[in-house]
Each structure stands twice: as C-alpha cells, then as structure tokens.
Design a protein around this motif. Structure first.
Motif, mmCIF file in Angstrom:
data_model
loop_
_atom_site.group_PDB
_atom_site.id
_atom_site.type_symbol
_atom_site.label_atom_id
_atom_site.label_comp_id
_atom_site.label_asym_id
_atom_site.label_seq_id
_atom_site.Cartn_x
_atom_site.Cartn_y
_atom_site.Cartn_z
ATOM 1 N N ALA A 145 -5.990 11.552 2.457
ATOM 2 C CA ALA A 145 -6.236 9.818 2.973
ATOM 3 C C ALA A 145 -6.630 9.021 1.582
ATOM 4 C CB ALA A 145 -7.354 9.530 3.586
ATOM 5 N N ALA A 146 -7.102 9.256 1.093
ATOM 6 C CA ALA A 146 -7.476 9.079 0.054
ATOM 7 C C ALA A 146 -6.238 9.103 -1.680
ATOM 8 C CB ALA A 146 -8.729 8.844 -0.587
ATOM 9 N N LEU A 147 -4.520 10.000 -0.710
ATOM 10 C CA LEU A 147 -4.196 10.983 -2.672
ATOM 11 C C LEU A 147 -3.143 9.689 -3.552
ATOM 12 C CD1 LEU A 147 -2.938 13.803 -2.771
ATOM 13 C CD2 LEU A 147 -1.107 13.317 -1.698
ATOM 14 N N ALA A 148 -3.608 8.569 -2.820
ATOM 15 C CA ALA A 148 -3.114 7.497 -3.582
ATOM 16 C C ALA A 148 -3.615 7.123 -4.667
ATOM 17 C CB ALA A 148 -1.858 6.525 -3.569
ATOM 18 N N ARG A 149 -4.786 7.566 -5.359
ATOM 19 C CA ARG A 149 -6.058 7.135 -5.972
ATOM 20 C C ARG A 149 -5.929 5.675 -6.817
ATOM 21 N NH1 ARG A 149 -7.216 12.361 -9.492
ATOM 22 N NH2 ARG A 149 -4.943 11.859 -9.703
ATOM 23 N N ASP A 150 -4.433 5.333 -7.693
ATOM 24 C CA ASP A 150 -4.709 4.149 -7.974
ATOM 25 C C ASP A 150 -4.690 3.246 -7.046
ATOM 26 O OD1 ASP A 150 -5.120 5.856 -10.463
ATOM 27 O OD2 ASP A 150 -3.101 6.057 -10.835
ATOM 28 N N ASP A 151 -4.338 3.303 -5.380
ATOM 29 C CA ASP A 151 -3.772 2.180 -4.631
ATOM 30 C C ASP A 151 -4.952 1.565 -4.414
ATOM 31 O OD1 ASP A 151 -3.088 1.101 -2.536
ATOM 32 O OD2 ASP A 151 -1.362 2.437 -2.219
ATOM 33 N N ALA A 152 -5.319 -0.078 -3.511
ATOM 34 C CA ALA A 152 -6.617 0.528 -3.271
ATOM 35 C C ALA A 152 -7.210 0.390 -1.697
ATOM 36 C CB ALA A 152 -7.266 -1.820 -3.978
ATOM 37 N N ARG A 153 -5.810 -0.074 -0.984
ATOM 38 C CA ARG A 153 -5.849 0.462 0.579
ATOM 39 C C ARG A 153 -6.122 1.777 0.535
ATOM 40 N NH1 ARG A 153 -0.460 -1.900 3.831
ATOM 41 N NH2 ARG A 153 -0.062 0.032 2.015
ATOM 42 N N ALA A 154 -5.457 2.935 -0.178
ATOM 43 C CA ALA A 154 -5.735 3.967 -0.025
ATOM 44 C C ALA A 154 -7.080 4.140 0.042
ATOM 45 C CB ALA A 154 -4.476 5.139 -0.872
ATOM 46 N N SER A 155 -7.255 4.140 -1.522
ATOM 47 C CA SER A 155 -9.176 4.616 -1.418
ATOM 48 C C SER A 155 -9.735 4.034 -0.651
ATOM 49 C CB SER A 155 -9.280 3.975 -2.974
ATOM 50 O OG SER A 155 -8.617 4.506 -3.816
ATOM 51 N N VAL A 230 -6.862 3.203 8.617
ATOM 52 C CA VAL A 230 -6.400 4.797 7.399
ATOM 53 C C VAL A 230 -4.621 4.582 7.993
ATOM 54 C CG1 VAL A 230 -6.936 7.275 8.238
ATOM 55 C CG2 VAL A 230 -8.370 5.562 7.896
ATOM 56 N N TYR A 231 -4.096 4.576 9.280
ATOM 57 C CA TYR A 231 -2.787 4.490 9.409
ATOM 58 C C TYR A 231 -2.052 3.314 8.233
ATOM 59 C CZ TYR A 231 -2.672 7.709 13.718
ATOM 60 O OH TYR A 231 -2.831 8.256 14.245
ATOM 61 N N GLU A 232 -2.591 2.696 8.185
ATOM 62 C CA GLU A 232 -1.933 1.900 7.300
ATOM 63 C C GLU A 232 -2.470 1.711 6.150
ATOM 64 O OE1 GLU A 232 -1.827 -3.887 6.258
ATOM 65 O OE2 GLU A 232 -3.183 -2.789 8.163
ATOM 66 N N GLY A 233 -3.456 1.851 4.839
ATOM 67 C CA GLY A 233 -3.827 2.193 4.238
ATOM 68 C C GLY A 233 -2.995 3.620 3.434
ATOM 69 N N ALA A 234 -3.070 4.498 4.416
ATOM 70 C CA ALA A 234 -2.692 5.438 3.461
ATOM 71 C C ALA A 234 -0.995 5.811 3.156
ATOM 72 C CB ALA A 234 -3.171 6.795 4.502
ATOM 73 N N PRO A 235 -0.888 6.433 1.916
ATOM 74 C CA PRO A 235 0.603 6.618 1.884
ATOM 75 C C PRO A 235 1.042 7.371 2.552
ATOM 76 C CG PRO A 235 -0.788 7.844 0.348
ATOM 77 C CD PRO A 235 -1.818 7.884 1.505
ATOM 78 N N THR A 236 2.804 7.115 2.978
ATOM 79 C CA THR A 236 3.240 7.077 4.469
ATOM 80 C C THR A 236 3.162 8.095 5.254
ATOM 81 O OG1 THR A 236 4.129 4.935 4.507
ATOM 82 C CG2 THR A 236 5.320 6.927 6.191
ATOM 83 N N PRO A 237 3.688 9.660 4.836
ATOM 84 C CA PRO A 237 3.906 10.884 4.789
ATOM 85 C C PRO A 237 2.286 11.450 5.463
ATOM 86 C CG PRO A 237 4.565 10.619 2.675
ATOM 87 C CD PRO A 237 4.127 8.419 3.275
#
Length: 477
Positions: A145-155, A230-237
C-alpha cells in the motif's frame, strides 16, 4: 506414503509459492539492483506453477498438518481465483511502475508472499492456521500500500491501512481466544462439536469479534473506513490487487468459518451477516454517486459488491454458497477488466484518474469505450451480461431461504448503484471529448478485451463455472 509426504501433497501449491518466494528474495539480493528486472516474470511463473498444481491435482480431499490445513474442492476453487487475480495484477503492473519511477523488485515478491498467505487462509481448518494465513497476507499488503514512498498519498494510505488493519487483527485474535477458552479447541470442527446447540454468551462474543476481523479484510460496513482512502492513495496496480485477490481469500475463510465452526448457531451469525450485507449494499450504492475519482468510485463499488456477495452467505444454504462462489468469480473478472481500463488512462504519459478524463472516449478510442461500457453494464447487473447472473444466484438463494426483505433491498440498492456506472457510459459517449488517452500496451488491451467479452458472452456457456461452484459448495457441507 508417510505423513509428511501426504501433507506436502495436499499443500503442493503452497509449497511451490513458499520455495519460490525464497528464491526470489535470493535472486533480488544477488542482483544488487533496485529495479524490477526479471522479477515480475519469475513471480508470474511461480504463481502459474501453483495454479497448474491445483488444476492438475490428483490427490483426494483431506487434511494435513495435524488437521490445521484442509484440502478440498471449495479451497481449490477460491485459490484458483486468488492466483488468477495475482497473476493478472502482475501482468498489468509493469509499465505503470516504470512510468512512475517506482519499478521496485520487491513488489512481485510481496505479491507472491501475500498470495501464499491467502492460500493458507483459504485452507485454514483452525483458528491458529487462520491467524497465521491472515497475518502473512496482511503484512505483505501493508507494505504494498505504501510502495510509492515519495508519494504523500501512498504513504498516508499505507499508514491508515496498517493502523486499522492492526486494530482488526487484534479484534480477530481476541475473538479467537474467546472461542478457544469456551470450547477448549482451535479446530473448526472441534468448536462446532463443543458449543453444540446452546452457545453461551462467551461464544457469541467470540463469534462477533472473529467476524469483525474478517469483515475488515472484506471491506464491508461498518469496517470499510480504510477502503476509499487506500484505493485512491495507493498506486493503481496495488489498488487492483487489493480489489481482487485478497477479497477472494477473505470471503472464502468467512464462509468456511461460519459453516464449519458454527453450523448450529445459524440464527446468531445470520443476523450479523444480514446487517453487514444491507449496510454495505446501501453505502456502496449511495456514497459512490458523488465521486469524481474513478479509483475512489471503485472502492465504494467494491464495498457494495461485497454486500451483494454476503446476501448469498446469509442464506445459510448450499445454494447460497454456490451463489457466493459464482459471484466472486464474476466480480474478479469485472474488477480486473475495469482496472485494466483505469491503468490505460494516461495522457502524454501521465496517469489520470478523474471520471471526466474519460469524456468523449467513444470518439477518440471507440474500442476501449465499448469494452469499458460492457464492464460498467455488467457491474450494474443488467441482463444478459454476467453481472446480472451473479446477482441472480445470490438473490435467488436469499428468496429460497425466505430472506425476502434482504433480496428486495438488494435489488433496490443495485438499481441505485446503476446510476454511477451508467454515468461513466454517458461521459464516454455523450460528453465533449477530453484530451485523447495514450494507446495502452498490449497486456492492458488483452485484459480489458478478455474480461469484457467474458461478461458479454457468459450467458452463452455458463455451465463450467456453475458446475465448478456447485462441486465446491457441496464439499463444504
């Protein structure tokens, strides 16, 4: 054949994944590179090997590892769905991660690890095995869920999922401890035998807490609060993965638990399932109407569809279980196809997520618009597409079980939900054209086309799925 050989024969797919994930970790470490490289392809091969092992399995149903693990047709059916969701997710993810600069080799490893947890969860035959499978799946999902560590939404998405997931796991573990304390056993069959026809208040509390933890994984009301963010913030895949494979495992273990461990207290758990079903259908239908982000819309859609699936579960009959299995199979295909379309939403190489970005798609990419429209029609449950038959089976089971009010509410909320699915069709076909989307890669086009055609042509030859679901449901009783 000795006991260990028998156990490994029953758990061959899980063994393949366990060995495979260790090899992937070693390959990733020795490569010494952060990029994906061949890891996604290796993961697909490993998952595919496990899938083949299930399809070609010759061993009869049985239990292993001191009755903690059960190998039956029901588990095989749900494992095939979970593996299918994981494989398709990996196939769709590569180009997106490369474009976003987060093409990390850990993602395929985490997907395989989470899938191993799902398969252990599906075959759990006791409370300890259930918890081990659930945590193995969950810990991998927290990181993805937090794979994109530099993206605030994903974190933010990863943190929310972790905190709420830890809370739900604690509730589930507390419920499991209550059930063990009042029954003296961790096996589902042992619990059923111990509580008999007259469960005490401790067993009821344990059942409630156990279902609370499982409801979180299914993202049904009132334990859905993590899903939209979580659906909106996580990377789409990652969102596509969350919406597909883990749902199969959560629904499978919820079904196995209540039918195997609590067959004599149907009235008690049926009330809980009916409430969660009605609340999820209502929220999923009404809350999505005002959404303008298509990933967030799909979050509420997922909540609603889990509510529809629970209609069949609430019926407490073999036909109801068959309806749940058919519903989950069709839901999986619809969801993966829709996310293939969402992953195709790129303008000049940049991912876009607004529904308005699909404006006039029929004029700029008529083929994609047609396939996505078919998926939206199927999600709304309009005949003769497969989504209609999915709802037909669960509603029919509810009617046969005399749950008339539940079936009526399901039909009404399905009608409300049709509004936001058909709004997307209206945007694609009748609004002024937005900037044209980039041409998607061959994998996304293939997934989108295959899923749409499967929904369109399901009514021509439904027998294989119906018969497989029937055999799986029979094995549970």
């Amino acid at each position: 054949m000795d006991t260990l050989q028998i156990a490994l024969a029953h758990a061959l797919p899980e063994t393949i994944l366990a060995v495979g994930v260790i090899l992937m970790v070693l390959i990733g470490a020795f490569r010494g590179k952060a990029d994906d490289g061949p890891m996604s392809e290796i993961a697909v091969v490993i998952l595919g090997a496990a899938l083949v092992a299930i399809v070609l399995k010759t061993t009869a149903a049985g239990v292993a590892f001191d009755n903690a693990f059960i190998d039956d047709r029901f588990g095989d059916f749900m494992k095939v769905l979970a593996l299918g969701g994981s494989i398709v997710t990996l196939l769709m993810a590569g180009d997106f991660f490369k474009a976003q600069g987060i093409n990390k080799f850990e993602f395929p490893i985490l997907v395989v690890l989470a899938t191993l947890g799902m398969m252990m969860l599906i075959s759990a035959n006791g409370l300890i095995a259930l918890y081990l499978g659930l945590e193995l799946m969950s810990l991998a999902l927290y990181v993805t869920a937090a794979l994109a560590r530099d993206d605030a939404r994903a974190s933010e998405a990863g943190l929310k999922y972790f905190v709420l997931g830890a809370l739900s796991s604690g509730m589930l573990l507390y419920g499991a401890s209550l059930l063990y304390g009042f029954s003296g056993t961790v096996s589902f069959a042992g619990i059923a035998s111990a509580i008999g026809d007259h469960p005490n208040v401790g067993v009821i509390f344990g059942l409630v807490f156990l279902l609370t933890g499982l409801a979180f994984k299914m993202s049904v009301v009132p334990f859905h609060m993590w899903t939209p963010d979580v659906y909106e913030g996580a990377p789409t895949p990652v969102t596509a993965f969350f919406a597909s494979a883990p749902k199969m495992a959560a629904v499978a273990i919820a079904t196995r638990v209540i039918y195997t461990a609590f067959p004599s207290v149907t009235h008690q758990w049926q009330q809980i399932v009916v409430f969660m079903s009605i609340a999820s259908m209502a929220l999923g239908s009404f809350a999505a109407i005002k959404q303008d982000n298509i990933k967030r819309l799909m979050a509420y859609s997922s909540i609603g569809h889990m509510g529809f699936a629970l209609v069949g579960l609430a019926a407490a009959t073999e036909a109801g279980v068959q309806g749940v299995l058919i519903y989950m199979a069709i839901y999986l295909v619809m969801t993966l196809g829709t996310f293939a379309a969402i992953l195709s939403m790129r303008v000049n190489g940049k991912a876009v997520e607004k529904i308005s970005d699909l404006s006039g798609l029929a004029k700029t990419n008529g083929t994609m618009a047609f396939f996505l429209a078919m998926l939206m029609v199927s999600l709304s449950g309009v005949p003769p597409l497969a989504g209609f038959f999915a709802k037909w089976y669960v509603f029919l089971a509810a009617v046969e079980a005399k749950l008339f009010a539940l079936a009526v509410i399901g039909v009404l909320t399905s009608t409300v939900a049709a509004f936001y699915y058909w709004r997307i069709i209206k945007v694609m076909y009748f609004d002024d054209a937005a900037p044209a989307l980039d041409r998607p890669n061959a994998t996304l086009r293939a997934v989108l086309a295959a899923s749409s055609l499967a929904m369109l042509l399901y009514w021509v030859y439904p027998a294989p799925l119906v018969e497989a679901a029937d055999a799986a449901a029979k094995s549970l009783f």
